[in-house]
Design a protein around this motif. Sequence first.
Motif, mmCIF file in Angstrom:
data_model
loop_
_atom_site.group_PDB
_atom_site.id
_atom_site.type_symbol
_atom_site.label_atom_id
_atom_site.label_comp_id
_atom_site.label_asym_id
_atom_site.label_seq_id
_atom_site.Cartn_x
_atom_site.Cartn_y
_atom_site.Cartn_z
ATOM 1 N N UNK A 23 -64.035 74.887 87.131
ATOM 2 C CA UNK A 23 -64.740 75.332 88.335
ATOM 3 C C UNK A 23 -63.852 76.132 89.270
ATOM 4 N N UNK A 24 -62.589 75.679 89.438
ATOM 5 C CA UNK A 24 -61.732 76.253 90.473
ATOM 6 C C UNK A 24 -60.298 76.538 90.024
ATOM 7 N N UNK A 25 -59.691 75.626 89.256
ATOM 8 C CA UNK A 25 -58.264 75.730 88.979
ATOM 9 C C UNK A 25 -57.850 76.978 88.241
ATOM 10 N N UNK A 26 -58.721 77.506 87.387
ATOM 11 C CA UNK A 26 -58.321 78.699 86.613
ATOM 12 C C UNK A 26 -58.277 79.955 87.472
ATOM 13 N N UNK A 27 -58.793 79.875 88.696
ATOM 14 C CA UNK A 27 -58.766 81.032 89.579
ATOM 15 C C UNK A 27 -57.579 80.995 90.545
ATOM 16 N N UNK A 28 -56.751 79.978 90.430
ATOM 17 C CA UNK A 28 -55.530 79.902 91.222
ATOM 18 C C UNK A 28 -54.527 80.913 90.666
ATOM 19 N N UNK A 29 -53.817 81.600 91.546
ATOM 20 C CA UNK A 29 -52.779 82.542 91.109
ATOM 21 C C UNK A 29 -51.532 81.743 90.733
ATOM 22 N N UNK A 30 -51.367 81.479 89.442
ATOM 23 C CA UNK A 30 -50.241 80.672 88.987
ATOM 24 C C UNK A 30 -50.674 79.247 88.707
ATOM 25 N N UNK A 31 -49.710 78.369 88.427
ATOM 26 C CA UNK A 31 -50.049 76.973 88.120
ATOM 27 C C UNK A 31 -50.575 76.230 89.346
ATOM 28 N N UNK A 32 -51.389 75.211 89.092
ATOM 29 C CA UNK A 32 -51.867 74.344 90.177
ATOM 30 C C UNK A 32 -50.808 73.273 90.407
ATOM 31 N N UNK A 33 -50.266 73.178 91.626
ATOM 32 C CA UNK A 33 -49.244 72.146 91.886
ATOM 33 C C UNK A 33 -49.787 70.736 91.635
ATOM 34 N N UNK A 34 -48.929 69.860 91.178
ATOM 35 C CA UNK A 34 -49.336 68.481 90.928
ATOM 36 C C UNK A 34 -49.872 67.843 92.213
ATOM 37 N N UNK A 67 -45.491 74.094 84.451
ATOM 38 C CA UNK A 67 -44.936 75.340 84.995
ATOM 39 C C UNK A 67 -44.572 75.106 86.450
ATOM 40 N N UNK A 68 -43.761 76.022 86.980
ATOM 41 C CA UNK A 68 -43.356 75.945 88.387
ATOM 42 C C UNK A 68 -44.088 77.006 89.197
ATOM 43 N N UNK A 69 -44.470 76.632 90.424
ATOM 44 C CA UNK A 69 -45.067 77.604 91.322
ATOM 45 C C UNK A 69 -43.979 78.535 91.857
ATOM 46 N N UNK A 70 -44.380 79.558 92.594
ATOM 47 C CA UNK A 70 -43.418 80.483 93.184
ATOM 48 C C UNK A 70 -42.457 79.761 94.121
ATOM 49 N N UNK A 71 -42.891 78.660 94.711
ATOM 50 C CA UNK A 71 -42.037 77.886 95.621
ATOM 51 C C UNK A 71 -41.260 76.796 94.899
ATOM 52 N N UNK A 72 -41.392 76.753 93.572
ATOM 53 C CA UNK A 72 -40.608 75.800 92.786
ATOM 54 C C UNK A 72 -41.233 74.451 92.596
ATOM 55 N N UNK A 76 -49.238 72.678 86.767
ATOM 56 C CA UNK A 76 -49.772 72.858 85.419
ATOM 57 C C UNK A 76 -50.724 74.047 85.398
ATOM 58 N N UNK A 77 -50.610 74.829 84.318
ATOM 59 C CA UNK A 77 -51.531 75.936 84.120
ATOM 60 C C UNK A 77 -52.230 75.774 82.774
ATOM 61 N N UNK A 78 -53.321 76.483 82.603
ATOM 62 C CA UNK A 78 -54.101 76.397 81.373
ATOM 63 C C UNK A 78 -53.402 77.135 80.239
ATOM 64 N N UNK A 79 -53.470 76.567 79.055
ATOM 65 C CA UNK A 79 -53.001 77.277 77.871
ATOM 66 C C UNK A 79 -54.040 78.330 77.481
ATOM 67 N N UNK A 80 -53.661 79.249 76.601
ATOM 68 C CA UNK A 80 -54.611 80.253 76.123
ATOM 69 C C UNK A 80 -55.794 79.580 75.422
#
Length: 280
Positions: A23-34, A67-72, A76-80
């Motif tokens: 619904x939402x997480x795949x539209x985040x720019x980069x991984x979703x922080x834990x 994965x790490x966000x830009x702020x470190x 987690x991000x989606x696999x292909x």
Amino acid sequence: MINVSEQPVQPAPRSLIVTLYGAYGRFVAGPVPVAELIRLLAAVGVDAPSVRSSVSRLKRRGLLLPARTERGAAGYELSDQARELLEDGDRRIYADAPSADEGWVLAVFSVPESQRQKRHVLRSRLAGLGFGTAAPGVWIAPARLHEETRNTLRRLDLDVYVDFFRGEHLGFAPTAQAVARWWDLAALAEQHEAFLDRHAPVLRAWERRAGTPPEEAYRDYLLALDSWRHLPYTDPGLPARLLPANWPGTRSAAVFRALHARLHEAGALYAGVSVPARRL
């Protein structure tokens, strides 16, 4: 037969995480922080330990990648593979009403006895994609499911055992009678009724309200989507003319579409993402 209405209403945390990403997480720019996953899942009643353990299971299945966000921050991000699964799911979850005369796809398979486990997996996957059983080793579904089924079987390396055919039903029994033999329509109707029992009152409550507070919209939409997204797989969207009168699937689809229209974009504000408009 499993009585869906007697199952616990609280959804599984792992399922809710998949729903959240769809619904939402795949539209985040980069991984979703834990930490953000924990915040968003807390809104639908999932505690932090359950989030972490469920994420670990999805990671082991290859659906989420650390994965790490830009702020470190850890995230987690989606696999292909997961993105492909979600895109396949979109075509089901947000589908228009089925065509009355689209025809059928037949999946005919033969698996050597020495690989009987693959036979079991193949049957399970076809059933999970909404196929009915026309005869032993012959499975049937609306023709529009061919591409998704082909993709799924290729991912599982099961395509070598299957031949697809496309055609129309010519008798001898009337097609509506044959459909009632190929699918357990009573069990499908029960699942639609269970969805209506849980979410039609939610829609009625929203229809009485003027505003759409983002956190409440997010919570109700995520729970509705988590319930709904499984239904278009058990019920492949059979033509209305082949179904019993007053089919509850028509009503459940209308309830989901109305909840989506009212809540999805408002929920995105709480999730902190911008989502593409999807009109149903």
